[in-house]
Design a protein around this motif. Sequence first.
Motif, PDB file in Angstrom:
ATOM      1  N   LEU A  43     -32.048  22.176 -25.454  1.00 13.82           N
ATOM      2  CA  LEU A  43     -32.232  23.537 -25.937  1.00 13.82           C
ATOM      3  C   LEU A  43     -33.526  24.101 -25.380  1.00 13.82           C
ATOM      4  O   LEU A  43     -34.531  23.392 -25.282  1.00 13.82           O
ATOM      5  N   PHE A  47     -37.917  32.703 -25.142  1.00 15.80           N
ATOM      6  CA  PHE A  47     -39.215  33.098 -24.593  1.00 15.80           C
ATOM      7  C   PHE A  47     -39.743  32.049 -23.618  1.00 15.80           C
ATOM      8  O   PHE A  47     -40.468  32.379 -22.674  1.00 15.80           O
ATOM      9  N   LYS A  50     -38.159  32.678 -20.205  1.00 18.01           N
ATOM     10  CA  LYS A  50     -38.836  33.772 -19.500  1.00 18.01           C
ATOM     11  C   LYS A  50     -40.176  33.281 -18.956  1.00 18.01           C
ATOM     12  O   LYS A  50     -40.537  33.595 -17.822  1.00 18.01           O
ATOM     13  N   GLU A  92     -38.222  43.990 -16.910  1.00 20.05           N
ATOM     14  CA  GLU A  92     -39.563  44.439 -17.287  1.00 20.05           C
ATOM     15  C   GLU A  92     -40.407  44.746 -16.064  1.00 20.05           C
ATOM     16  O   GLU A  92     -41.269  45.618 -16.101  1.00 20.05           O
TER      17      GLU A  92
ATOM     18  N   GLY B 127     -51.583  27.560 -30.597  1.00 19.83           N
ATOM     19  CA  GLY B 127     -52.471  27.119 -29.530  1.00 19.83           C
ATOM     20  C   GLY B 127     -52.369  25.641 -29.197  1.00 19.83           C
ATOM     21  O   GLY B 127     -53.103  25.152 -28.342  1.00 19.83           O
ATOM     22  N   GLN B 158     -32.388  26.283 -32.370  1.00 21.79           N
ATOM     23  CA  GLN B 158     -32.587  27.578 -31.696  1.00 21.79           C
ATOM     24  C   GLN B 158     -33.150  28.575 -32.714  1.00 21.79           C
ATOM     25  O   GLN B 158     -34.075  29.331 -32.402  1.00 21.79           O
ATOM     26  N   THR B 161     -36.879  27.687 -33.299  1.00 20.59           N
ATOM     27  CA  THR B 161     -37.810  28.027 -32.213  1.00 20.59           C
ATOM     28  C   THR B 161     -37.930  29.532 -32.035  1.00 20.59           C
ATOM     29  O   THR B 161     -39.019  30.034 -31.731  1.00 20.59           O
ATOM     30  N   GLU B 162     -36.842  30.260 -32.213  1.00 14.99           N
ATOM     31  CA  GLU B 162     -36.941  31.719 -32.061  1.00 14.99           C
ATOM     32  C   GLU B 162     -37.780  32.320 -33.196  1.00 14.99           C
ATOM     33  O   GLU B 162     -38.584  33.218 -32.976  1.00 14.99           O
ATOM     34  N   TYR B 164     -40.098  30.647 -34.895  1.00  9.06           N
ATOM     35  CA  TYR B 164     -41.452  30.145 -34.656  1.00  9.06           C
ATOM     36  C   TYR B 164     -42.167  31.024 -33.629  1.00  9.06           C
ATOM     37  O   TYR B 164     -43.325  31.372 -33.772  1.00  9.06           O
ATOM     38  N   SER B 165     -41.432  31.412 -32.594  1.00  8.53           N
ATOM     39  CA  SER B 165     -42.029  32.230 -31.541  1.00  8.53           C
ATOM     40  C   SER B 165     -42.468  33.575 -32.091  1.00  8.53           C
ATOM     41  O   SER B 165     -43.547  34.070 -31.783  1.00  8.53           O
ATOM     42  N   THR B 225     -39.039  44.166 -27.432  1.00  7.90           N
ATOM     43  CA  THR B 225     -40.113  43.295 -27.895  1.00  7.90           C
ATOM     44  C   THR B 225     -41.380  44.109 -28.077  1.00  7.90           C
ATOM     45  O   THR B 225     -41.560  45.146 -27.447  1.00  7.90           O
ATOM     46  N   LYS B 227     -44.072  42.980 -27.112  1.00  8.98           N
ATOM     47  CA  LYS B 227     -44.961  42.537 -26.045  1.00  8.98           C
ATOM     48  C   LYS B 227     -44.178  42.414 -24.737  1.00  8.98           C
ATOM     49  O   LYS B 227     -43.938  41.318 -24.253  1.00  8.98           O
ATOM     50  N   PRO B 228     -43.824  43.556 -24.124  1.00  6.82           N
ATOM     51  CA  PRO B 228     -42.947  43.488 -22.960  1.00  6.82           C
ATOM     52  C   PRO B 228     -43.572  42.812 -21.741  1.00  6.82           C
ATOM     53  O   PRO B 228     -42.868  42.341 -20.876  1.00  6.82           O
ATOM     54  N   ASP B 229     -44.877  42.791 -21.642  1.00  5.11           N
ATOM     55  CA  ASP B 229     -45.478  42.168 -20.461  1.00  5.11           C
ATOM     56  C   ASP B 229     -45.939  40.752 -20.721  1.00  5.11           C
ATOM     57  O   ASP B 229     -46.775  40.232 -20.020  1.00  5.11           O
ATOM     58  N   THR B 230     -45.424  40.145 -21.728  1.00 10.36           N
ATOM     59  CA  THR B 230     -45.818  38.772 -22.052  1.00 10.36           C
ATOM     60  C   THR B 230     -44.591  37.888 -21.962  1.00 10.36           C
ATOM     61  O   THR B 230     -43.565  38.266 -21.398  1.00 10.36           O
ATOM     62  N   ASN B 231     -44.705  36.730 -22.547  1.00 11.27           N
ATOM     63  CA  ASN B 231     -43.569  35.830 -22.513  1.00 11.27           C
ATOM     64  C   ASN B 231     -42.470  36.223 -23.481  1.00 11.27           C
ATOM     65  O   ASN B 231     -41.407  35.630 -23.483  1.00 11.27           O
ATOM     66  N   HIS B 232     -42.737  37.193 -24.334  1.00 19.22           N
ATOM     67  CA  HIS B 232     -41.743  37.506 -25.348  1.00 19.22           C
ATOM     68  C   HIS B 232     -40.698  38.444 -24.819  1.00 19.22           C
ATOM     69  O   HIS B 232     -40.938  39.182 -23.880  1.00 19.22           O
ATOM     70  N   MET B 233     -39.495  38.376 -25.393  1.00 18.78           N
ATOM     71  CA  MET B 233     -38.362  38.993 -24.754  1.00 18.78           C
ATOM     72  C   MET B 233     -37.533  39.880 -25.643  1.00 18.78           C
ATOM     73  O   MET B 233     -36.656  40.551 -25.147  1.00 18.78           O
ATOM     74  N   TYR B 235     -35.330  38.730 -27.761  1.00 17.43           N
ATOM     75  CA  TYR B 235     -34.046  38.074 -28.038  1.00 17.43           C
ATOM     76  C   TYR B 235     -34.096  37.235 -29.305  1.00 17.43           C
ATOM     77  O   TYR B 235     -33.060  36.884 -29.847  1.00 17.43           O
TER      78      TYR B 235
END
Lengths: 95, 307
Positions: A43, A47, A50, A92, B127, B158, B161-162, B164-165, B225, B227-233, B235
């Motif tokens: 899994l 994020f 990405k 993006e 962190g 899933q 983790t989603e 948690y993110s 999201t 935070k479009p310019d970060t790792n977040h998406m 989803y």
Amino acid sequence: MTIDLSEYGPVIGDSVVASEIYHKIYSVVRNTSVVIDMAGVKLMATFCAKQIFGKLYLELGPNDFYDKIQIKNASDNIKTTIGIGIETSLNESKF
Amino acid sequence: MNSINIIIGEKANIQYASSIIGKLNFFFKLKNRELPNFYLSFHNTKEVDMLGVLLIYKLLEYSVSENCFITPRIFLPKHIKQEMKFYGFHDLISELMTGNDTIKEFENLKLDVKKDFFIAPIALIKGTNQSSKILNQKYYPQISEYYGYESISLMIFQLFTELYSNFSSHALDETKSIMVAHGNHNRIEIACADTGIGIITSMKNTYNTKSDFDIVRNAVSKGITSKPDTNHMGYGLWYVDEVVKRLNGKLHIITSNTYYKRLGNKVWLSHSSFWQGTIIYLDIPVTQPILISNLENNNPTHYLRFV
């Protein structure tokens, strides 16, 4: 060269781990092609996909990304998640 | 000297979450006030569920870490303490009330698997990859074995983790938070809460959208999201919402003054008592797995080669 992601699995779900994986792959793929073995990964959080593959796609560009990276032993779920990661980064980057 | 006496009502559960928040959210205005003579009692409280325990913990944690009171007195009757023990919070709350650093208790949170159910408190420590190690090395193997059906475990992780993110990204200066799950062979409920900046403040800065209701609707939509310019998406919450919808489950999201509630196909958006941060609670059957690949027809073979 093969990079086995088993040590990070079965769940890749945090940004510290994703960053480590990204840097591991990028440091290799700058110089040579790589096969990423996902056999031990059940899994991946969206994020993380990405953060790893979306970022690699943008960094390398579509041609190098396609030519230099292969993924083996990925489940359908992992494939879909990776696809989402790449497409989101791509969308993006257009804005 | 004036005293502040608060008595919580009969029910401290998901149905009464807004009411509990309404009684105690004045804590958020008391940062560094060090007020004396504060007394909080649960002697009237007959019912408390997993979310109730989590909310009590988060509010107490806030009041201690932000110096709201000096030597507050809290009365927890025996049955409430038992519920806290059941969900794995008891030692954590004890350490909190004695003013000790809770990081060790965070690290000691344990998965408890019994024949008919399991309790999984998960420390979300920003962190570090510590939460990830615990999930991979302890929780995943045992929960997978408990269900004996890989796709169900994958769906649960899933969701973990989603969620948690989302909490990692919105919690800001909070370095630790808790997610807790209670599952059996029929259902799983998952709850998480933080006292960060919340979804609305987080997304408002990015999208400049006027309506709080629209912001929360966007938060559960695909690809949107904060935070479009970060790792977040964008989803993560979409996946959570879709799973709840398709499995006819329940989803409650309380953030700032807004309450998003989904029961199966139906959604309600309403105003709620103010919560600084975000609370998410879901309850779904685990009879059918819903994975990302069941929701998306994405075919990435034109981006890279799979062998």
